[in-house]
Design an enzyme around this catalytic site. Sequence first.
Site, mmCIF file in Angstrom:
data_model
loop_
_atom_site.group_PDB
_atom_site.id
_atom_site.type_symbol
_atom_site.label_atom_id
_atom_site.label_comp_id
_atom_site.label_asym_id
_atom_site.label_seq_id
_atom_site.Cartn_x
_atom_site.Cartn_y
_atom_site.Cartn_z
ATOM 1 N N LYS A 170 0.899 -1.208 0.118
ATOM 2 C CA LYS A 170 -0.102 0.093 -0.039
ATOM 3 C C LYS A 170 1.051 1.208 0.015
ATOM 4 C CE LYS A 170 -3.938 -2.617 2.038
ATOM 5 N NZ LYS A 170 -4.322 -3.014 3.526
ATOM 6 N N GLN A 193 -4.315 -1.415 9.586
ATOM 7 C CA GLN A 193 -4.093 -2.970 9.136
ATOM 8 C C GLN A 193 -4.866 -3.926 9.934
ATOM 9 O OE1 GLN A 193 -3.080 -3.502 5.916
ATOM 10 N NE2 GLN A 193 -3.878 -5.639 6.253
ATOM 11 N N ASP A 222 -10.690 2.596 4.312
ATOM 12 C CA ASP A 222 -11.021 1.393 4.340
ATOM 13 C C ASP A 222 -12.702 1.026 4.112
ATOM 14 O OD1 ASP A 222 -8.954 -0.412 4.058
ATOM 15 O OD2 ASP A 222 -8.515 -0.566 6.096
#
Length: 303
Positions: A64, A107, A130
Site C-alpha cells: 500500500k 491494518q 477502508d
Amino acid sequence: LVCASKRVIFATMLVLDGKIAAAAVKEQIAKEVQLLIAGQKRVPHLAAILIGNNPASQAYVGNKVKTCAELGFESTLIAEPAMEEADLLSLIEKLNKDTTIDGILVQLPLPKNINEEKIIMAIDPQKDVDGFHPINVGKMAIGSPSYLPATPYGIMLMLEHFKIETSGKHCVVLGRSNIVGTPMSILLSRNTNPGNCTVTLCHSRTQNLAQHLLPADIIVAAIGIPFFVKEEMVKHGAVIIDVGINSIEAPEKKSGKRLVGDVDYEALKEKVSAMTPVPGGVGLMTIAGLMQNTLNARLNKPN
Ligand SMILES: NC(=O)c1ccc[n+]([C@@H]2O[C@H](COP(=O)([O-])OP(=O)(O)OC[C@H]3O[C@@H](n4cnc5c(N)ncnc54)[C@H](OP(=O)(O)O)[C@@H]3O)[C@@H](O)[C@H]2O)c1
C-alpha cells in the site's frame, strides 16, 4: 465460443486480470494527482498503522505504501511491534485532527489486546478509507456517497473495467464477512452500474450450497477455503470472482508454499466465461480501491 453437441465450451475465457484493471484505475488516479500538483495543491496523504509482526500484514501494508509513492501520494507508515489499545486510540485521535492527513488505515487483524471494533469506530468517517466505519457502511447500504470497503470497491471497479454485464443477473456471494461478502452483496444489489443483480448470500449455515450456486450467472467466492468451488457447482458461461487468498503446500516451489483462491481455477477455466486469477486478480484491485478512496478523501477536502 465452441458448440460441441449440447455442451458449450468457453474456449476463450476472459481472464479478469487485476494487473490490467488496477493499472487503468491507477493511471486515472495519477492524472488527478498531477492536476493537484499543477494547481499547487496538496497531494493525497495516507497514514497507515501496522501493529504486530504478522508477515502477511507487513506485506500488505508495504504494498500500500509502495503504491502511494507510485501514484504521487504522500504516505506515513506507523509500524510498532506492540501497542496498548489506549495508545492506539490516542494516535488515531491525533491523525483525525491532522488536517494534512486525508486517509487513515489500520491494518487488520490487530493483536488480541486491542478491540478492533473500538478502533474502527475511533477513525473519523471522513478519513475512513477502508470503508469499515458504521457510518460509511450505513451510507453504502442506502446508496449515499461514502467510502466503500476496499475489496468490494475494487471488485466493482474491475467489473466496470471489463464491462461485465451485471444488470438482471443472478449473483451468488459466498461468505458474509463485514469486509467482503456482506458489502459485496449490498453493492451488487443496488440500483447502480455495476449492480442491479439479484443476489443470494451464502455462508457456513447455508444448506444445499451447490443448489444455490448452480443457477448463478456471477459467483463471488470469499470464504477462505482452497478450491472450495468445484467444476460441478458452476454453470457454463458463469463469471467468477475469486476473492480467496489461501496458502497451500507446494513442494515444487522454493518456498514450499503457493497462493490459491477459493475456486478450482484449472478445472473451471474452460467452463466459465470470465474468471479472476489468484494471485493477480482481486488482491490488486483491493489496493486500487483503497487508493481511489484516498484520492476521493483528498478531493472532498477544501484545503
Ligand atoms: N483479495 C483480497 O484483497 C482479499 C481481501 C480480503 C479477504 N481476502 C480473502 O478472502 C477470503 C475471505 O475473507 P474474509 O475476511 O471475508 O473471511 P472470513 O471473515 O473468515 O469470512 C468467511 C465467510 O465464509 C463463510 N464460510 C466459511 N466456510 C464456509 C463453507 N464451508 N460454506 C459456506 N460458507 C462458508 C463464513 O460463514 P459464517 O459467517 O457462517 O462463519 C464467513 O461468512 C480469505 O481467503 C481472505 O484471505 C482477500
